[in-house]
Design an enzyme around this catalytic site. Structure first.
Site, PDB file in Angstrom:
ATOM      1  N   THR A  71      63.399  41.743  87.001  1.00  0.00           N
ATOM      2  CA  THR A  71      64.399  40.795  87.011  1.00  0.00           C
ATOM      3  C   THR A  71      65.923  42.358  86.933  1.00  0.00           C
ATOM      4  OG1 THR A  71      63.310  38.865  85.893  1.00  0.00           O
ATOM      5  CG2 THR A  71      66.128  39.104  86.238  1.00  0.00           C
ATOM      6  N   ASN A 150      53.622  36.125  93.207  1.00  0.00           N
ATOM      7  CA  ASN A 150      53.396  36.181  91.841  1.00  0.00           C
ATOM      8  C   ASN A 150      52.639  35.005  91.165  1.00  0.00           C
ATOM      9  OD1 ASN A 150      55.763  35.396  92.578  1.00  0.00           O
ATOM     10  ND2 ASN A 150      55.767  34.521  90.241  1.00  0.00           N
ATOM     11  N   GLN A 178      54.627  42.806  91.722  1.00  0.00           N
ATOM     12  CA  GLN A 178      52.927  41.845  91.590  1.00  0.00           C
ATOM     13  C   GLN A 178      52.569  43.404  92.209  1.00  0.00           C
ATOM     14  OE1 GLN A 178      51.929  40.696  89.079  1.00  0.00           O
ATOM     15  NE2 GLN A 178      53.848  39.167  88.378  1.00  0.00           N
ATOM     16  N   SER A 198      57.911  46.844  87.482  1.00  0.00           N
ATOM     17  CA  SER A 198      58.770  46.641  86.156  1.00  0.00           C
ATOM     18  C   SER A 198      57.541  46.547  85.679  1.00  0.00           C
ATOM     19  CB  SER A 198      58.391  44.199  86.343  1.00  0.00           C
ATOM     20  OG  SER A 198      58.020  43.795  85.193  1.00  0.00           O
ATOM     21  N   ALA A 199      56.829  47.178  84.472  1.00  0.00           N
ATOM     22  CA  ALA A 199      56.678  47.561  83.611  1.00  0.00           C
ATOM     23  C   ALA A 199      55.596  46.759  83.372  1.00  0.00           C
ATOM     24  CB  ALA A 199      57.173  48.295  82.570  1.00  0.00           C
ATOM     25  N   THR A 236      72.039  53.802  77.350  1.00  0.00           N
ATOM     26  CA  THR A 236      70.786  54.645  77.368  1.00  0.00           C
ATOM     27  C   THR A 236      69.855  54.559  77.546  1.00  0.00           C
ATOM     28  OG1 THR A 236      72.707  55.835  75.481  1.00  0.00           O
ATOM     29  CG2 THR A 236      70.509  55.708  75.404  1.00  0.00           C
ATOM     30  N   CYS A 324      58.591  32.148  83.872  1.00  0.00           N
ATOM     31  CA  CYS A 324      59.826  31.011  83.974  1.00  0.00           C
ATOM     32  C   CYS A 324      60.201  29.827  84.509  1.00  0.00           C
ATOM     33  CB  CYS A 324      60.807  32.609  85.477  1.00  0.00           C
ATOM     34  SG  CYS A 324      60.302  33.977  85.442  1.00  0.00           S
TER      35      CYS A 324
HETATM   36  N1  PLP Z   1      59.618  39.764  90.364  1.00  0.00           N
HETATM   37  C1  PLP Z   1      58.630  39.615  90.445  1.00  0.00           C
HETATM   38  C2  PLP Z   1      57.418  38.888  91.599  1.00  0.00           C
HETATM   39  C3  PLP Z   1      57.427  38.676  89.583  1.00  0.00           C
HETATM   40  O1  PLP Z   1      56.552  37.974  88.919  1.00  0.00           O
HETATM   41  C4  PLP Z   1      58.669  38.666  88.487  1.00  0.00           C
HETATM   42  C5  PLP Z   1      57.863  38.133  86.646  1.00  0.00           C
HETATM   43  O2  PLP Z   1      57.485  37.404  86.969  1.00  0.00           O
HETATM   44  C6  PLP Z   1      59.318  39.309  88.097  1.00  0.00           C
HETATM   45  C7  PLP Z   1      60.239  39.797  89.549  1.00  0.00           C
HETATM   46  C8  PLP Z   1      60.166  39.856  86.601  1.00  0.00           C
HETATM   47  O3  PLP Z   1      59.853  40.767  86.096  1.00  0.00           O
HETATM   48  P1  PLP Z   1      60.457  40.794  84.974  1.00  0.00           P
HETATM   49  O4  PLP Z   1      60.205  40.332  83.639  1.00  0.00           O
HETATM   50  O5  PLP Z   1      60.590  42.310  84.489  1.00  0.00           O
HETATM   51  O6  PLP Z   1      61.922  41.042  84.584  1.00  0.00           O
END
Ligand code: PLP
Length: 383
Positions: A71, A150, A178, A198-199, A236, A324
């Site tokens: 995000t 996603n 994703q 995203s890890a 950091t 979310c």
């Molecule tokens: N973008 C997509 C396509 C996602 O599926 C997600 C998480 O569900 C995100 C962004 C956000 O990633 P993060 O959970 O690391 O903030």
């Protein structure tokens, strides 16, 4: 015994990532900006991970910036570009099926006077490059498109849309959160200037992300500070989490083909069996190329949330789509954008497998599902 089928929400920590995390914590690595031996060891861990994460996108390590989440990477890209758009290019074009992190950043940009245009997908949830290209003009400063959705797993035509963005001189942002680690990616070939990762979606720890910024693109930092990460993101670096991200990226990338093949076979098995069990089953995005691990289902008359809760009680972790949005009981904006009704958007349930998923778990899920769906349908009918 529970079965975890919600890898698109978070994929459990891979053993390689857990080992890297423990090792980094035990070594008591210093602040990566410190010049002493402990700090230099921290810096080495961060730079090794940078190379491993860069390999996911086939880009030079120096073009990767670590962030605190996917995000944050998205907000850094979108708001960072929008803050510097010249008066004649203050218009951005995004797909309507983007993750809420992208849509919310675009709406925040709109509040500061940027014109935002959302483009609808076809009924399978795939963006037609021509539909995007029609909206992209010389007044467009930024184009945003996800690599994979996603909720449905639908893969988008990122390269074709990248060509339209390039033709109009717009910056091009791709959300690969994703897709990374699930399909082979090449950020430059796609024409992307910015790519978010995203890890925790690929078996790394939660709370660490990355942003690819193509050399030459200047962004206004979302988080100013001590000049870390090439002045693109203050704060950091989370050295241990970043080291684990690197290990997860390496493990996922080295097994992409084998893992995708295995998960594709598991999904085909699920689809065949589910079709036989539920003749009225909907499979969202079925007609489009999709990630091998994602299956988005709709059982008519069965609210997705009720099914997720009933499956949880039966020992299966699945979700209604966007994690979310869960808790807020919102109908899926993705299914709505695909032309789905309110009922369809409320009944969508996402099954997402991954590196830890076994055939036995899938069989157990398929065996349990009919009774769970019947129970939810009965409860609904009794209302
Ligand atoms: N973008 C997509 C396509 C996602 O599926 C997600 C998480 O569900 C995100 C962004 C956000 O990633 P993060 O959970 O690391 O903030």
């Amino acid at each position: 015994m529970r079965a975890y089928l919600d890898h698109n929400a978070t994929s459990p920590l891979r053993p390689e990532a857990a080992a890297a995390l423990h090792a980094a914590l035990e070594q008591r690595l210093g602040n990566a900006s410190s010049i002493h031996a402990e700090g230099r060891a921290g810096r080495r861990a961060v730079e090794e991970a940078r190379g491993q994460v860069a390999a996911l996108l086939a880009v030079p390590a120096g073009e990767i910036t670590f962030t605190g989440s996917g995000t944050e990477a998205i907000a850094t890209a979108i708001l960072g570009v929008c803050a510097r758009l010249p008066a004649e290019k203050r218009r951005i074009v995004v797909s309507a099926v983007e993750h809420s992190a992208v849509l919310a950043a675009a709406r925040q940009a709109a509040a500061s006077g940027i014109e935002v245009e959302e483009v609808a997908p076809d009924p399978n949830g795939r963006m037609a490059p021509s539909a995007m290209a029609r909206r992209i003009g010389l007044d467009t400063g930024l184009v945003a498109l996800q690599w994979a959705n996603n909720e449905t797993g639908v893969l988008q035509p990122v390269r074709e849309v990248g060509q339209a963005a390039a033709a109009s001189g717009a910056a091009y942002f791709v959300d690969a959160v994703q897709a990374a680690g699930k399909v082979a990616l090449d950020a430059r070939a796609a024409g992307a200037h910015l790519v978010a990762l995203s890890a925790h979606k690929l078996g790394g720890p939660q709370g660490v992300g990355a942003l690819y910024v193509r050399e030459g693109l200047v962004l206004q930092p979302l988080i100013p500070g001590g000049g870390q990460e090439g002045r693109r993101r203050g704060g950091t670096e989370a050295v241990a989490a970043i080291a684990a991200f690197g290990a997860a990226a390496e493990a996922a990338r080295s097994r992409i083909a084998a893992e995708a093949g295995r998960l594709m076979r598991l999904r085909a098995r699920m689809e065949t069996r589910l079709r036989a069990l539920f003749p009225d089953l909907r499979i969202h995005g079925e007609g489009a190329p999709r990630l091998a691990n994602t299956l988005n289902l709709g059982f008519p008359g069965v609210p997705g949330e009720s099914l997720v809760i009933a499956l949880d009680l039966a020992g299966f972790a699945v979700s209604t789509g966007s994690a979310c949005a869960s808790g807020a009981v919102l109908p899926s904006h993705v299914i709505r954008a695909m032309g789905g009704t309110e009922e369809e958007a409320r009944s969508a349930v996402r099954i997402s497998s991954g590196w830890s998923t076994t055939e036995e778990e899938v069989e157990r899920f398929l065996d349990a599902l009919p009774a769970v769906v019947a129970r939810v349908r009965e409860t609904q009918a009794a209302r």
